[in-house]
Scaffold this active site. Structure first.
Site, PDB file in Angstrom:
ATOM      1  N   TYR A  19     -35.522  46.672 -36.319  1.00 21.92           N
ATOM      2  CA  TYR A  19     -35.493  47.247 -34.979  1.00 21.92           C
ATOM      3  C   TYR A  19     -36.638  46.685 -34.133  1.00 21.92           C
ATOM      4  CZ  TYR A  19     -35.722  50.684 -31.229  1.00 21.92           C
ATOM      5  OH  TYR A  19     -35.769  51.279 -29.994  1.00 21.92           O
ATOM      6  N   GLU A  41     -32.332  58.221 -28.404  1.00 20.65           N
ATOM      7  CA  GLU A  41     -33.650  58.733 -28.006  1.00 20.65           C
ATOM      8  C   GLU A  41     -33.606  60.245 -27.805  1.00 20.65           C
ATOM      9  OE1 GLU A  41     -36.445  57.274 -28.177  1.00 20.65           O
ATOM     10  OE2 GLU A  41     -35.973  55.136 -28.107  1.00 20.65           O
ATOM     11  N   TRP A  49     -37.862  58.698 -35.629  1.00 16.21           N
ATOM     12  CA  TRP A  49     -37.064  57.522 -35.293  1.00 16.21           C
ATOM     13  C   TRP A  49     -36.468  56.936 -36.571  1.00 16.21           C
ATOM     14  CZ3 TRP A  49     -34.480  56.352 -31.371  1.00 16.21           C
ATOM     15  CH2 TRP A  49     -33.943  55.079 -31.204  1.00 16.21           C
TER      16      TRP A  49
END
Length: 173
Positions: A19, A41, A49
């Site tokens: 990522y 998000e 995350w």
């Protein structure tokens, strides 16, 4: 510790490393991908995350690959399905926000031509201005969500440390 410092020693196949090196801070052209990042998000709020990266494929399947018009048309049957899907975050407010925000993005697409063009129209705003705009426009978009969404899509600076190899790569895009 910055995200860049955190991922530096990780193996190349680590979700965070992938990522960081290939997605974080990179501009996104496709509205459906921008919508996906916004939904992830929003769903990360109060969680990690890491969890979002692990569940990303599940989210893609659950939310019709983030096809904005499809998600905007979700009714109560789809809401119930999402709330029963153990592969995603099952939070009624977050599910409702995704559907509402898809409807808002359709309106923005009609007015500006695309969600990206709406974002581009507002490029250059300060973080505080973006936060007010998102709070007025979307649901479930608090300060940290907006900040991370905009940094992760290249609209706000700060995604990478200046000595990170990705930082210099992004400055040439």
């Amino acid at each position: 510790m910055s995200y860049c410092t955190y991922v530096q020693p990780l193996p190349e196949d680590n979700l965070h490393k992938i990522y960081h090196d290939h997605h974080y801070g990179y501009p996104i052209e496709d509205d459906n991908e921008l919508f996906e990042r916004l939904v992830l998000e929003i769903n990360q709020a109060g969680l990690s995350w890491d969890l979002m990266l692990k569940k990303q494929k599940n989210f893609q399947n659950a939310y019709s690959n983030f096809h904005i018009a499809t998600v905007a048309a979700y009714g109560e049957e789809e809401v119930i399905r999402l709330l029963q899907d153990a592969g995603i975050v099952r939070n009624r407010l977050k599910v409702a926000a995704a559907i509402h925000n898809a409807k808002v993005i359709i309106e923005l697409q009609e007015e500006y031509g695309s969600f990206k063009k709406w974002l581009d129209f507002h490029r250059g705003k300060k973080k505080e201005e973006w936060m007010k705009l998102f709070k007025k426009t979307f649901k479930f978009t608090g300060g940290e969500i907006v900040n991370e969404f905009l940094m992760s899509t290249g609209y706000l600076p700060g995604a990478h440390d200046e000595d990170c190899p990705i930082y210099s790569k992004l400055t040439t895009l």
